[in-house]
Motif scaffolding. Structure first.
Motif, PDB file in Angstrom:
ATOM      1  N   UNK A   1       0.824  -1.212   0.000  1.00 30.18           N
ATOM      2  CA  UNK A   1       0.000   0.000   0.000  1.00 30.18           C
ATOM      3  C   UNK A   1       0.858   1.261   0.000  1.00 30.18           C
ATOM      4  N   UNK A   2       1.974   1.225   0.719  1.00 30.45           N
ATOM      5  CA  UNK A   2       2.852   2.391   0.820  1.00 30.45           C
ATOM      6  C   UNK A   2       3.976   2.389  -0.207  1.00 30.45           C
ATOM      7  N   UNK A   3       4.145   1.280  -0.926  1.00 26.42           N
ATOM      8  CA  UNK A   3       5.275   1.150  -1.838  1.00 26.42           C
ATOM      9  C   UNK A   3       4.914   1.339  -3.310  1.00 26.42           C
ATOM     10  N   UNK A   4       3.647   1.167  -3.668  1.00 29.59           N
ATOM     11  CA  UNK A   4       3.266   1.190  -5.082  1.00 29.59           C
ATOM     12  C   UNK A   4       2.276   2.327  -5.317  1.00 29.59           C
ATOM     13  N   UNK A   5       2.738   3.369  -5.998  1.00 27.53           N
ATOM     14  CA  UNK A   5       1.884   4.560  -6.149  1.00 27.53           C
ATOM     15  C   UNK A   5       0.634   4.331  -6.990  1.00 27.53           C
ATOM     16  N   UNK A   6       0.619   3.320  -7.843  1.00 21.82           N
ATOM     17  CA  UNK A   6      -0.555   3.056  -8.684  1.00 21.82           C
ATOM     18  C   UNK A   6      -1.772   2.622  -7.875  1.00 21.82           C
ATOM     19  N   UNK A   7      -1.580   2.123  -6.675  1.00 24.46           N
ATOM     20  CA  UNK A   7      -2.695   1.638  -5.861  1.00 24.46           C
ATOM     21  C   UNK A   7      -3.524   2.804  -5.342  1.00 24.46           C
ATOM     22  N   UNK A   8      -4.804   2.818  -5.704  1.00 24.43           N
ATOM     23  CA  UNK A   8      -5.710   3.842  -5.188  1.00 24.43           C
ATOM     24  C   UNK A   8      -6.539   3.320  -4.017  1.00 24.43           C
ATOM     25  N   UNK A   9      -6.556   2.014  -3.844  1.00 23.67           N
ATOM     26  CA  UNK A   9      -7.243   1.368  -2.719  1.00 23.67           C
ATOM     27  C   UNK A   9      -6.504   0.085  -2.421  1.00 23.67           C
ATOM     28  N   UNK A  10      -6.396  -0.249  -1.131  1.00 29.40           N
ATOM     29  CA  UNK A  10      -5.675  -1.464  -0.756  1.00 29.40           C
ATOM     30  C   UNK A  10      -6.211  -2.025   0.550  1.00 29.40           C
ATOM     31  N   UNK A  11      -6.558  -3.309   0.526  1.00 32.46           N
ATOM     32  CA  UNK A  11      -6.890  -4.073   1.734  1.00 32.46           C
ATOM     33  C   UNK A  11      -6.259  -5.447   1.590  1.00 32.46           C
ATOM     34  N   UNK A  12      -5.725  -5.950   2.672  1.00 27.28           N
ATOM     35  CA  UNK A  12      -5.288  -7.343   2.709  1.00 27.28           C
ATOM     36  C   UNK A  12      -5.576  -7.853   4.115  1.00 27.28           C
ATOM     37  N   UNK A  13      -6.135  -9.073   4.193  1.00 24.63           N
ATOM     38  CA  UNK A  13      -6.549  -9.575   5.504  1.00 24.63           C
ATOM     39  C   UNK A  13      -6.759 -11.083   5.466  1.00 24.63           C
ATOM     40  N   UNK A  14      -6.733 -11.669   6.654  1.00 24.32           N
ATOM     41  CA  UNK A  14      -6.997 -13.101   6.819  1.00 24.32           C
ATOM     42  C   UNK A  14      -8.495 -13.359   6.875  1.00 24.32           C
ATOM     43  N   UNK A  15      -8.909 -14.463   6.313  1.00 27.50           N
ATOM     44  CA  UNK A  15     -10.278 -14.935   6.426  1.00 27.50           C
ATOM     45  C   UNK A  15     -10.611 -15.169   7.900  1.00 27.50           C
ATOM     46  N   UNK A  16     -11.833 -14.848   8.284  1.00 20.33           N
ATOM     47  CA  UNK A  16     -12.224 -15.009   9.692  1.00 20.33           C
ATOM     48  C   UNK A  16     -13.227 -16.138   9.911  1.00 20.33           C
ATOM     49  N   UNK A  17     -13.638 -16.831   8.837  1.00 20.30           N
ATOM     50  CA  UNK A  17     -14.592 -17.921   8.996  1.00 20.30           C
ATOM     51  C   UNK A  17     -13.895 -19.265   8.825  1.00 20.30           C
ATOM     52  N   UNK A  18     -14.524 -20.293   9.362  1.00 23.24           N
ATOM     53  CA  UNK A  18     -13.966 -21.644   9.291  1.00 23.24           C
ATOM     54  C   UNK A  18     -14.898 -22.505   8.444  1.00 23.24           C
TER      55      UNK A  18
END
Length: 97
Positions: free
Chosen positions: A32-49
């Protein structure tokens, strides 16, 4: 705008608690902080089993196809993806909104 969605499935026997997996998650979070082309960024772990669920997700956006190409070819993205190749598979969808 183009949405870039990626869902990762850890390989059999791989745990999200492993240091290499955590390092991979940190590498993606840093994009998110390294690539200027990104206008939106989310990354996360799944919370369901659930058996059909993937383990980790990226939801991002760039302005256009050229920006998507620059993002995909960016050395930081390439390095992060290389880490994940060691322990996961993934599916991708890119679509215009």
């Amino acid at each position: 705008m183009i949405r870039h969605l990626v869902l990762f499935k850890l390989n059999d026997g791989v745990s999200r608690d492993e240091e290499r997996v955590q390092a991979g998650a940190r590498a993606f979070a840093a994009l998110e902080d390294e690539i200027p082309e990104l206008t939106f960024w989310e990354s996360a772990w799944n919370i369901t089993d659930r058996p059909i669920a993937y383990d980790f997700a990226i939801n991002s956006a760039v302005a256009d196809k050229d920006a998507l190409t620059r993002y995909l070819e960016h050395p930081a993205h390439q390095a992060a993806a290389a880490q994940w190749r060691e322990f996961a598979t993934w599916v991708i969808a890119d679509y215009e909104v």
